[in-house]
Scaffold this motif. Structure first.
Motif, PDB file in Angstrom:
ATOM      1  N   MET A   1       0.841  -1.199   0.000  1.00 31.80           N
ATOM      2  CA  MET A   1       0.000   0.000   0.000  1.00 31.80           C
ATOM      3  C   MET A   1       0.877   1.250   0.000  1.00 31.80           C
ATOM      4  O   MET A   1       1.918   1.283   0.646  1.00 31.80           O
ATOM      5  N   VAL A   2       0.401   2.265  -0.721  1.00 30.09           N
ATOM      6  CA  VAL A   2       1.181   3.480  -0.955  1.00 30.09           C
ATOM      7  C   VAL A   2       0.375   4.700  -0.552  1.00 30.09           C
ATOM      8  O   VAL A   2      -0.807   4.787  -0.881  1.00 30.09           O
ATOM      9  N   THR A   3       1.019   5.648   0.130  1.00 31.94           N
ATOM     10  CA  THR A   3       0.337   6.936   0.313  1.00 31.94           C
ATOM     11  C   THR A   3       1.311   8.111   0.299  1.00 31.94           C
ATOM     12  O   THR A   3       2.411   8.011   0.838  1.00 31.94           O
ATOM     13  N   PRO A   4       0.905   9.207  -0.340  1.00 27.57           N
ATOM     14  CA  PRO A   4       1.580  10.480  -0.096  1.00 27.57           C
ATOM     15  C   PRO A   4       0.988  11.014   1.200  1.00 27.57           C
ATOM     16  O   PRO A   4      -0.165  10.728   1.512  1.00 27.57           O
ATOM     17  N   THR A   5       1.748  11.768   1.976  1.00 25.00           N
ATOM     18  CA  THR A   5       1.212  12.226   3.258  1.00 25.00           C
ATOM     19  C   THR A   5       1.895  13.493   3.733  1.00 25.00           C
ATOM     20  O   THR A   5       3.066  13.728   3.451  1.00 25.00           O
ATOM     21  N   ALA A   6       1.128  14.296   4.485  1.00 28.17           N
ATOM     22  CA  ALA A   6       1.705  15.446   5.171  1.00 28.17           C
ATOM     23  C   ALA A   6       2.219  15.031   6.535  1.00 28.17           C
ATOM     24  O   ALA A   6       2.804  15.829   7.246  1.00 28.17           O
ATOM     25  N   GLY A   7       1.985  13.783   6.923  1.00 29.83           N
ATOM     26  CA  GLY A   7       2.488  13.311   8.213  1.00 29.83           C
ATOM     27  C   GLY A   7       1.647  12.213   8.825  1.00 29.83           C
ATOM     28  O   GLY A   7       2.029  11.055   8.867  1.00 29.83           O
ATOM     29  N   ASN A   8       0.444  12.583   9.296  1.00 31.94           N
ATOM     30  CA  ASN A   8      -0.359  11.644  10.084  1.00 31.94           C
ATOM     31  C   ASN A   8      -0.854  10.430   9.310  1.00 31.94           C
ATOM     32  O   ASN A   8      -0.941   9.339   9.867  1.00 31.94           O
TER      33      ASN A   8
ATOM     34  N   ALA B   1       1.564   1.937  10.666  1.00 36.47           N
ATOM     35  CA  ALA B   1       1.184   1.138  11.833  1.00 36.47           C
ATOM     36  C   ALA B   1       0.171   0.051  11.472  1.00 36.47           C
ATOM     37  O   ALA B   1       0.333  -1.111  11.829  1.00 36.47           O
ATOM     38  N   TYR B   2      -0.878   0.430  10.767  1.00 35.78           N
ATOM     39  CA  TYR B   2      -1.925  -0.554  10.445  1.00 35.78           C
ATOM     40  C   TYR B   2      -1.416  -1.604   9.466  1.00 35.78           C
ATOM     41  O   TYR B   2      -1.806  -2.772   9.546  1.00 35.78           O
ATOM     42  N   CYS B   3      -0.520  -1.212   8.559  1.00 37.47           N
ATOM     43  CA  CYS B   3       0.066  -2.196   7.653  1.00 37.47           C
ATOM     44  C   CYS B   3       0.955  -3.169   8.422  1.00 37.47           C
ATOM     45  O   CYS B   3       0.967  -4.366   8.136  1.00 37.47           O
ATOM     46  N   ALA B   4       1.713  -2.643   9.402  1.00 37.19           N
ATOM     47  CA  ALA B   4       2.553  -3.528  10.211  1.00 37.19           C
ATOM     48  C   ALA B   4       1.684  -4.608  10.848  1.00 37.19           C
ATOM     49  O   ALA B   4       2.018  -5.793  10.826  1.00 37.19           O
ATOM     50  N   ARG B   5       0.553  -4.180  11.357  1.00 42.45           N
ATOM     51  CA  ARG B   5      -0.343  -5.118  12.036  1.00 42.45           C
ATOM     52  C   ARG B   5      -0.995  -6.102  11.060  1.00 42.45           C
ATOM     53  O   ARG B   5      -1.274  -7.249  11.417  1.00 42.45           O
ATOM     54  N   ALA B   6      -1.229  -5.634   9.832  1.00 37.30           N
ATOM     55  CA  ALA B   6      -1.914  -6.472   8.836  1.00 37.30           C
ATOM     56  C   ALA B   6      -0.946  -7.358   8.062  1.00 37.30           C
ATOM     57  O   ALA B   6      -1.384  -8.215   7.294  1.00 37.30           O
ATOM     58  N   GLY B   7       0.360  -7.136   8.213  1.00 35.80           N
ATOM     59  CA  GLY B   7       1.317  -7.886   7.399  1.00 35.80           C
ATOM     60  C   GLY B   7       1.361  -7.417   5.961  1.00 35.80           C
ATOM     61  O   GLY B   7       1.591  -8.197   5.040  1.00 35.80           O
ATOM     62  N   ILE B   8       1.129  -6.114   5.758  1.00 37.21           N
ATOM     63  CA  ILE B   8       1.160  -5.513   4.421  1.00 37.21           C
ATOM     64  C   ILE B   8       2.348  -4.555   4.375  1.00 37.21           C
ATOM     65  O   ILE B   8       2.668  -3.909   5.375  1.00 37.21           O
ATOM     66  N   LYS B   9       3.024  -4.460   3.228  1.00 40.12           N
ATOM     67  CA  LYS B   9       4.147  -3.526   3.104  1.00 40.12           C
ATOM     68  C   LYS B   9       3.617  -2.119   2.816  1.00 40.12           C
ATOM     69  O   LYS B   9       2.842  -1.926   1.878  1.00 40.12           O
ATOM     70  N   ALA B  10       4.062  -1.129   3.608  1.00 42.69           N
ATOM     71  CA  ALA B  10       3.627   0.260   3.414  1.00 42.69           C
ATOM     72  C   ALA B  10       4.744   1.066   2.760  1.00 42.69           C
ATOM     73  O   ALA B  10       5.910   0.936   3.135  1.00 42.69           O
ATOM     74  N   HIS B  11       4.385   1.904   1.784  1.00 45.13           N
ATOM     75  CA  HIS B  11       5.312   2.833   1.130  1.00 45.13           C
ATOM     76  C   HIS B  11       4.773   4.236   1.359  1.00 45.13           C
ATOM     77  O   HIS B  11       3.667   4.559   0.917  1.00 45.13           O
ATOM     78  N   VAL B  12       5.559   5.074   2.039  1.00 42.17           N
ATOM     79  CA  VAL B  12       5.077   6.389   2.460  1.00 42.17           C
ATOM     80  C   VAL B  12       5.925   7.486   1.835  1.00 42.17           C
ATOM     81  O   VAL B  12       7.151   7.463   1.943  1.00 42.17           O
ATOM     82  N   TYR B  13       5.284   8.465   1.192  1.00 45.13           N
ATOM     83  CA  TYR B  13       5.960   9.580   0.513  1.00 45.13           C
ATOM     84  C   TYR B  13       5.626  10.860   1.265  1.00 45.13           C
ATOM     85  O   TYR B  13       4.480  11.285   1.304  1.00 45.13           O
TER      86      TYR B  13
ATOM     87  N   ALA C   1       7.758   0.784   7.719  1.00 42.36           N
ATOM     88  CA  ALA C   1       7.371   1.220   6.373  1.00 42.36           C
ATOM     89  C   ALA C   1       8.604   1.621   5.570  1.00 42.36           C
ATOM     90  O   ALA C   1       9.657   1.921   6.138  1.00 42.36           O
ATOM     91  N   ARG C   2       8.472   1.639   4.255  1.00 42.03           N
ATOM     92  CA  ARG C   2       9.488   2.231   3.406  1.00 42.03           C
ATOM     93  C   ARG C   2       9.136   3.715   3.290  1.00 42.03           C
ATOM     94  O   ARG C   2       8.065   4.067   2.793  1.00 42.03           O
ATOM     95  N   LEU C   3      10.037   4.587   3.778  1.00 43.41           N
ATOM     96  CA  LEU C   3       9.762   6.018   3.781  1.00 43.41           C
ATOM     97  C   LEU C   3      10.561   6.706   2.686  1.00 43.41           C
ATOM     98  O   LEU C   3      11.779   6.551   2.619  1.00 43.41           O
ATOM     99  N   VAL C   4       9.864   7.452   1.826  1.00 38.97           N
ATOM    100  CA  VAL C   4      10.534   8.226   0.796  1.00 38.97           C
ATOM    101  C   VAL C   4      10.349   9.702   1.139  1.00 38.97           C
ATOM    102  O   VAL C   4       9.217  10.192   1.213  1.00 38.97           O
ATOM    103  N   GLU C   5      11.466  10.410   1.371  1.00 38.98           N
ATOM    104  CA  GLU C   5      11.377  11.831   1.682  1.00 38.98           C
ATOM    105  C   GLU C   5      11.468  12.623   0.377  1.00 38.98           C
ATOM    106  O   GLU C   5      12.420  12.463  -0.380  1.00 38.98           O
ATOM    107  N   VAL C   6      10.473  13.460   0.122  1.00 43.27           N
ATOM    108  CA  VAL C   6      10.365  14.152  -1.158  1.00 43.27           C
ATOM    109  C   VAL C   6      10.661  15.642  -0.972  1.00 43.27           C
ATOM    110  O   VAL C   6      10.117  16.277  -0.064  1.00 43.27           O
TER     111      VAL C   6
END
Ligand SMILES: *Cc1c(COP(=O)(O)O)cnc(C)c1O
Ligand SMILES: [Zn+2]
Length: 396
Positions: A136-143, A150-162, A180-185
């Motif tokens: 699962m992927v999301t762009p985010t301002a933070g929260n 957190a929810y992906c960790a619990r679900a066993g899903i890989k999170a990609h955060v931008y 999560a995999r964190l990409v700083e943009v």
């Protein structure tokens, strides 16, 4: 006849613009038919004969107490950390400012990961698990990033955060801690969105960007159910909402539609108020100019990073709700948000997010202008905890 024993009363998804239907048991994003490019809305069988107090009696104090009106069909797929059913708190020491208005805080700061994003992301991750999604992927301002991680960790899903580089460190640290995999943009959330979209498309990952995925709205909708239930099936006269992508505002409104259709509440609706940061004021401008959609406006940094959304994907739907409800839109400067945050902390004992603090300033302004009248009940949605923002505040 609807089987009342099923976990979810979901019927399918519908486009609010062209009314095209989509099935809920396969992966969906938004309405791409008829050039709509609009968020899809989940539709439910809405029974007429339920007494809400009896129906909800004995259920857990979290958002899944409304599981029939959430999209997850098997309880085994629910990924939960007890999010939701947050308190509604009256003011205690600042009542001299509110006069004869009753001001209530719906306080979301106690949610897992410190914001109401836990509701939307909790619902989206649960449904993604049900649909067999693995990335699962999301762009985010933070929260949203922290909640997804957190929810992906619990679900066993890989999170990609931008996330924009210029986001307070805590929002980055929590993503990494949750694996999560964190990409700083180097840019704003719109730039994050572009990169997230490219990489998700290239790799076949699922995007949960605000309102381009149907179920975050459903999770945030539970705030509307709670407001009605906690106020004994009445709704306030006015709701102030710090609007970024607008998911919560649209969700609360959708909850009122559903509850009215079931006879849980009457036809009275609150006047809905969008509160924006001065630096990202597209909805406010469009509202006052009578426009149907918002321009892309990004005036740069705001301490309320959740409000730095230059052009919400759901701008048209937000504007429609503001007008339908006889609401309004207003902006608040960073300096006024900070002052409001401090006033609430020192007098009420609540360390609220700057997004939430913006509402307190907006309330005072709307009251002084007479837009909020005497005797009205006004609900302010504090969307998150102030603890995550401390490094950007000037504290003497
Ligand atoms: C994301 C966020 C918002 C904006 O929420 P929307 O429902 O997308 O408008 C407001 N406040 C905080 C603290 C947020 O994290
Ligand atoms: Zn459509």
């Amino acid at each position: 006849m609807l089987d009342l024993q099923v976990h979810s009363f979901i019927k399918g998804l519908v486009c609010p613009v062209c009314h095209e239907h989509y099935p809920a048991h396969v992966i969906n994003t938004f309405c791409y038919k008829n050039e709509c490019n609009t968020s899809l809305y989940a539709e439910y069988y809405l029974p007429q004969n339920l007494n809400p107090d009896e129906f909800l009696a004995g259920r857990p104090a979290n958002m899944w107490r409304y599981h029939e009106f959430l999209p997850v069909e098997s309880p085994d797929n629910v990924v939960t950390m007890g999010e939701g059913f947050t308190p509604i708190l009256p003011l205690t020491n600042l009542e001299y400012i509110t006069g004869d208005c009753e001001v209530l805080w719906k306080d979301e700061s106690g949610n897992p990961t410190g914001s109401f994003k836990a509701r939307g992301i909790g619902a989206a991750v649960s449904k993604a698990k049900e649909l067999g999604i693995t990335n699962m992927v999301t762009p985010t301002a933070g929260n949203a990033g922290g909640a997804l991680a957190a929810y992906c960790a619990r679900a066993g899903i890989k999170a990609h955060v931008y996330m924009p580089v210029k986001t307070p460190q805590v929002f980055k640290d929590e993503c990494r801690l949750y694996g999560a995999r964190l990409v700083e943009v180097d840019g704003n959330i719109a730039d994050c969105g572009k990169l997230a979209h490219q990489e998700a498309t290239a790799n076949g990952w699922f995007q949960v960007s605000t309102l381009k995925e149907p179920y975050r709205l459903e999770g945030k909708k539970t705030m509307g159910y709670e407001i009605a239930e906690q106020l004994k099936w009445q709704v306030p006269d006015v709701i102030l909402y710090p609007t970024g992508g607008g998911t919560g505002l649209l969700g609360i409104w959708k909850a009122f539609d559903e509850m009215e259709a079931m006879g849980w509440i009457g036809s009275k609706r609150p006047r809905m108020v969008t509160v924006q940061s001065e630096s990202c004021n597209g909805i406010t401008r469009a509202f006052h100019e009578g426009a149907a959609s918002a321009e892309f406006i990004d005036g740069g940094f705001t301490v309320a990073n959740g409000l730095r959304v230059p052009k919400p994907f759901a701008d048209k739907l937000i504007l429609k709700v503001l007008r339908q409800s006889n609401g309004t839109a207003i902006t608040v400067s960073d300096a006024n948000m900070e002052a409001a945050l401090k006033e609430i902390a020192a007098n009420e004992g609540m360390l609220i997010a700057p997004e939430g603090a913006a509402l307190w300033h907006a309330f005072k302004k709307l009251k002084a202008d007479g837009w909020i009248g005497s005797g009205e009940q006004v609900l302010l949605v504090n969307t998150g905890s102030g603890y995550k923002y401390l490094e950007n505040l000037k504290i003497e």
